[in-house]
Design a protein around this motif. Sequence first.
Motif, PDB file in Angstrom:
ATOM      1  N   ALA A  16      25.441  60.108 -14.761  1.00  0.00           N
ATOM      2  CA  ALA A  16      24.988  61.734 -13.990  1.00  0.00           C
ATOM      3  C   ALA A  16      26.113  62.196 -14.874  1.00  0.00           C
ATOM      4  N   PHE A  17      27.462  61.459 -15.444  1.00  0.00           N
ATOM      5  CA  PHE A  17      27.690  62.469 -16.666  1.00  0.00           C
ATOM      6  C   PHE A  17      27.803  62.471 -18.287  1.00  0.00           C
ATOM      7  N   VAL A  18      26.054  61.275 -18.075  1.00  0.00           N
ATOM      8  CA  VAL A  18      26.121  61.032 -19.487  1.00  0.00           C
ATOM      9  C   VAL A  18      24.485  62.309 -19.455  1.00  0.00           C
ATOM     10  N   GLY A  19      24.205  62.339 -18.150  1.00  0.00           N
ATOM     11  CA  GLY A  19      22.676  63.299 -18.489  1.00  0.00           C
ATOM     12  C   GLY A  19      21.117  62.918 -18.097  1.00  0.00           C
ATOM     13  N   ARG A  20      20.745  63.546 -17.243  1.00  0.00           N
ATOM     14  CA  ARG A  20      19.745  62.603 -17.540  1.00  0.00           C
ATOM     15  C   ARG A  20      18.382  63.808 -17.900  1.00  0.00           C
ATOM     16  N   ASN A  21      17.890  63.523 -19.297  1.00  0.00           N
ATOM     17  CA  ASN A  21      17.690  63.406 -19.885  1.00  0.00           C
ATOM     18  C   ASN A  21      16.989  62.683 -21.203  1.00  0.00           C
ATOM     19  N   CYS A  22      15.979  62.035 -20.573  1.00  0.00           N
ATOM     20  CA  CYS A  22      15.441  60.750 -21.257  1.00  0.00           C
ATOM     21  C   CYS A  22      14.284  61.353 -21.547  1.00  0.00           C
ATOM     22  N   ARG A  23      13.691  60.840 -22.947  1.00  0.00           N
ATOM     23  CA  ARG A  23      12.885  61.600 -22.867  1.00  0.00           C
ATOM     24  C   ARG A  23      11.035  60.963 -23.072  1.00  0.00           C
ATOM     25  N   HIS A  24      11.826  59.339 -22.010  1.00  0.00           N
ATOM     26  CA  HIS A  24      10.449  58.679 -22.438  1.00  0.00           C
ATOM     27  C   HIS A  24      10.066  58.287 -20.307  1.00  0.00           C
ATOM     28  N   LEU A  25       9.050  57.842 -20.081  1.00  0.00           N
ATOM     29  CA  LEU A  25       9.186  57.627 -18.559  1.00  0.00           C
ATOM     30  C   LEU A  25       8.502  56.007 -18.446  1.00  0.00           C
ATOM     31  N   ASP A  43      13.456  46.934 -15.564  1.00  0.00           N
ATOM     32  CA  ASP A  43      12.647  45.812 -15.397  1.00  0.00           C
ATOM     33  C   ASP A  43      11.793  45.218 -16.263  1.00  0.00           C
ATOM     34  N   ALA A  44      12.190  44.992 -17.675  1.00  0.00           N
ATOM     35  CA  ALA A  44      11.818  44.130 -18.845  1.00  0.00           C
ATOM     36  C   ALA A  44      12.232  42.676 -18.358  1.00  0.00           C
ATOM     37  N   ASP A  92       6.178  54.958 -21.528  1.00  0.00           N
ATOM     38  CA  ASP A  92       6.003  53.497 -22.113  1.00  0.00           C
ATOM     39  C   ASP A  92       6.872  52.913 -20.802  1.00  0.00           C
ATOM     40  N   PRO A  93       5.503  52.079 -20.570  1.00  0.00           N
ATOM     41  CA  PRO A  93       5.886  51.037 -19.614  1.00  0.00           C
ATOM     42  C   PRO A  93       6.290  50.081 -19.812  1.00  0.00           C
ATOM     43  N   VAL A  94       6.439  48.664 -19.591  1.00  0.00           N
ATOM     44  CA  VAL A  94       7.180  47.299 -19.166  1.00  0.00           C
ATOM     45  C   VAL A  94       6.218  46.606 -20.251  1.00  0.00           C
ATOM     46  N   PRO A  95       5.747  45.947 -21.159  1.00  0.00           N
ATOM     47  CA  PRO A  95       4.184  45.112 -21.301  1.00  0.00           C
ATOM     48  C   PRO A  95       4.433  44.327 -20.214  1.00  0.00           C
ATOM     49  N   ASP A  96       2.672  43.754 -20.191  1.00  0.00           N
ATOM     50  CA  ASP A  96       3.050  42.746 -19.212  1.00  0.00           C
ATOM     51  C   ASP A  96       3.462  41.448 -19.502  1.00  0.00           C
ATOM     52  N   ALA A  97       2.830  40.601 -20.825  1.00  0.00           N
ATOM     53  CA  ALA A  97       3.192  39.616 -21.920  1.00  0.00           C
ATOM     54  C   ALA A  97       3.375  40.167 -22.582  1.00  0.00           C
ATOM     55  N   LEU A  98       5.314  38.995 -22.790  1.00  0.00           N
ATOM     56  CA  LEU A  98       5.546  39.100 -24.304  1.00  0.00           C
ATOM     57  C   LEU A  98       4.378  39.147 -25.486  1.00  0.00           C
TER      58      LEU A  98
END
Length: 100
Positions: A30-39, A48-49, A78-84
């Motif tokens: 909340a202090f850093v800011g919620r402005n990530c460029r990814h979803l 999740d990774a 940019d989701p987490v990949p299903d496999a390594l």
Amino acid sequence: MIARFWAVIDFPFKWAAYILIQAYRYTLSAFVGRNCRHLPTCSEFTRDAILKHGFWPGGWMGAARIWRCRPRGTHGYDPVPDALPDRALWYLPWRYGRWR
């Protein structure tokens, strides 16, 4: 046998990282800011990774994702990949993430 051994070793690190990431998301974020460029956001991606692939590979995937979130970096879904990745090895950890 060896996979079960690593799962037992990985468990406390995985959940400690989960707790720290959740604490960051609900306090410092909340202090850093919620402005990530990814979803999903970088903290969600890393969480999740780590839960999906384990502490070591998931942590390196999260570090690569945070690196891509810099100015002139990537953006978008940019989701987490299903496999390594096939070329990823535990002693070459930078190969787990996409750094570009």
